[in-house]
Design a protein around this motif. Structure first.
Motif, PDB file in Angstrom:
ATOM      1  N   ARG A  89       0.314  -1.236  -0.129  1.00 26.94           N
ATOM      2  CA  ARG A  89      -0.167  -0.290   0.476  1.00 26.94           C
ATOM      3  C   ARG A  89       0.782   1.077  -0.036  1.00 26.94           C
ATOM      4  O   ARG A  89       0.400   2.398  -0.459  1.00 26.94           O
ATOM      5  CB  ARG A  89      -0.974  -0.295   1.452  1.00 26.94           C
ATOM      6  N   LEU A  90       1.963   1.387   0.654  1.00 24.64           N
ATOM      7  CA  LEU A  90       3.172   1.862   0.923  1.00 24.64           C
ATOM      8  C   LEU A  90       3.845   2.859  -0.481  1.00 24.64           C
ATOM      9  O   LEU A  90       3.584   3.636  -1.284  1.00 24.64           O
ATOM     10  CB  LEU A  90       3.466   1.883   2.383  1.00 24.64           C
ATOM     11  N   GLU A  91       3.778   1.396  -1.114  1.00 27.34           N
ATOM     12  CA  GLU A  91       4.297   1.807  -2.472  1.00 27.34           C
ATOM     13  C   GLU A  91       3.408   2.296  -3.225  1.00 27.34           C
ATOM     14  O   GLU A  91       3.711   2.927  -4.659  1.00 27.34           O
ATOM     15  CB  GLU A  91       4.987   0.032  -3.039  1.00 27.34           C
ATOM     16  N   ARG A  92       2.154   1.426  -3.664  1.00 30.50           N
ATOM     17  CA  ARG A  92       1.455   2.498  -4.553  1.00 30.50           C
ATOM     18  C   ARG A  92       1.236   3.269  -3.879  1.00 30.50           C
ATOM     19  O   ARG A  92       1.297   4.578  -5.051  1.00 30.50           O
ATOM     20  CB  ARG A  92      -0.223   1.439  -4.052  1.00 30.50           C
ATOM     21  N   ASP A  93       1.204   4.546  -2.541  1.00 31.19           N
ATOM     22  CA  ASP A  93       0.397   5.789  -1.913  1.00 31.19           C
ATOM     23  C   ASP A  93       1.884   6.169  -3.079  1.00 31.19           C
ATOM     24  O   ASP A  93       1.857   7.484  -3.008  1.00 31.19           O
ATOM     25  CB  ASP A  93       0.121   6.432  -0.773  1.00 31.19           C
ATOM     26  N   SER A  94       2.902   5.661  -2.639  1.00 33.17           N
ATOM     27  CA  SER A  94       4.147   7.002  -2.876  1.00 33.17           C
ATOM     28  C   SER A  94       3.790   6.428  -4.994  1.00 33.17           C
ATOM     29  O   SER A  94       4.293   8.076  -4.711  1.00 33.17           O
ATOM     30  CB  SER A  94       5.699   6.105  -2.885  1.00 33.17           C
ATOM     31  N   LEU A  95       3.634   5.702  -5.550  1.00 36.41           N
ATOM     32  CA  LEU A  95       3.890   6.017  -7.115  1.00 36.41           C
ATOM     33  C   LEU A  95       2.761   7.185  -7.736  1.00 36.41           C
ATOM     34  O   LEU A  95       2.794   7.433  -8.430  1.00 36.41           O
ATOM     35  CB  LEU A  95       4.118   3.815  -7.771  1.00 36.41           C
ATOM     36  N   TYR A  96       1.714   6.215  -7.202  1.00 33.07           N
ATOM     37  CA  TYR A  96       0.292   7.356  -7.468  1.00 33.07           C
ATOM     38  C   TYR A  96       0.553   9.292  -7.334  1.00 33.07           C
ATOM     39  O   TYR A  96       0.775   9.867  -8.346  1.00 33.07           O
ATOM     40  CB  TYR A  96      -0.644   7.413  -5.732  1.00 33.07           C
TER      41      TYR A  96
END
Length: 297
Positions: free
Chosen positions: A79-86
């Protein structure tokens, strides 16, 4: 008060070791030494006061607590990776908004019109995610939802968009193969799984006799029904607003009356009144209402 959260390095080492079942393979993935991985996991176990791995000679395997924690850590890191990429994908200048929408409405009605919005607001990026069911908008991460009218939206600010009127459609080839005197009851009928009694209601409303209204293949989405009708698999009862182009092009035909008794209303759902909303979502809401009025008129 300081949060009781382990270091990122320890969590990354643990997640990789748990996924591979090996400190050595985790070290290779993270470009570290096996000793560094072992030390990071040792520090994590000390921090938590829990044994995460069972060590047998040179081999390791997850302890029961480690198995549960590995799943939780993996979800958190993903989730942290997805939010960061977003965030990394956000425009340097401009803004973005997140819209939740019913899938077929998004693909068949909203997305084909988004270029009109982009021309008017080139610096606003619109992100769209599908949501089949109503949900709690506050805290969801979405700026607005496009959905059916529903009691679950109580307390939200709802704006009527369009009426979903269902109409039976089929491929012209299907009707040609069946012959000029064929009736609707003679043709295979296609169903939307979430609306299993739609054909029964349609028959009662229009007076068209259907010997067994429940017979026929079932699909989850209206988009699937439309594709099935285009493929000549049967007659689909779908929203007219989704098939305007196909009807105009002659790829689908609708020789039967609309089923207005099974209509639903689409609405735009906002957490705040339009006039109180921030610039980008206010602009999107005003544009969407204009588009819907244009279709309705």
């Amino acid at each position: 008060m300081r949060r009781k959260i382990p270091s990122n390095s320890a969590l990354l080492a643990f997640e990789a070791a748990a996924r591979h079942g090996s400190f050595a393979r985790a070290a290779e993935e993270l470009s570290l030494t096996e000793g560094a991985i072992s030390r990071q996991i040792g520090r994590l176990e000390t921090f938590l006061g829990v044994t995460l791995f069972k060590r047998v000679g040179n081999r390791v395997r997850l302890a029961p607590n480690g198995m549960r924690y590995a799943e939780q850590v993996r979800e958190t890191l993903d989730r942290l990776e997805r939010d960061s990429l977003y965030l990394m994908g956000q425009p340097l200048e401009g803004a973005s908004i997140d819209i939740a929408a019913i899938p077929t409405f998004a693909t068949r009605w909203l997305i084909p019109r988004l270029k009109h919005f982009q021309r008017r607001h080139p610096n606003v990026t619109v992100h769209i995610a599908e949501r089949m069911e109503p949900f709690l908008l506050a805290g969801s991460g979405f700026d607005a939802a496009i959905h059916f009218e529903h009691p679950a939206w109580a307390g939200m600010h709802r704006h009527h968009l369009l009426e979903e009127v269902l109409v039976p459609v089929c491929s012209p080839a299907l009707l040609a193969e069946a012959g000029a005197d064929v009736s609707l009851d003679d043709l295979p009928r296609l169903h939307r799984r979430q609306n299993p009694d739609a054909w029964q209601i349609y028959a009662q409303e229009t007076g068209i006799a259907l010997s067994n209204s429940a017979v026929g293949a079932r699909y989850d989405l209206h988009a699937m029904l439309i594709e099935a009708a285009l493929a000549g698999l049967g007659v689909a009862l779908v929203p007219r607003l989704y098939v305007g182009a196909e009807l105009e092009q002659g790829r689908l035909i609708a020789p039967w009356p609309d089923g207005k008794g099974i209509a639903k209303n689409f609405c735009l759902v906002l957490p705040e009144p339009i006039e109180s909303s921030e610039g980008p979502i206010q602009a999107f809401a005003q544009w969407l209402l204009e588009e819907a009025r244009g279709v309705a008129n």
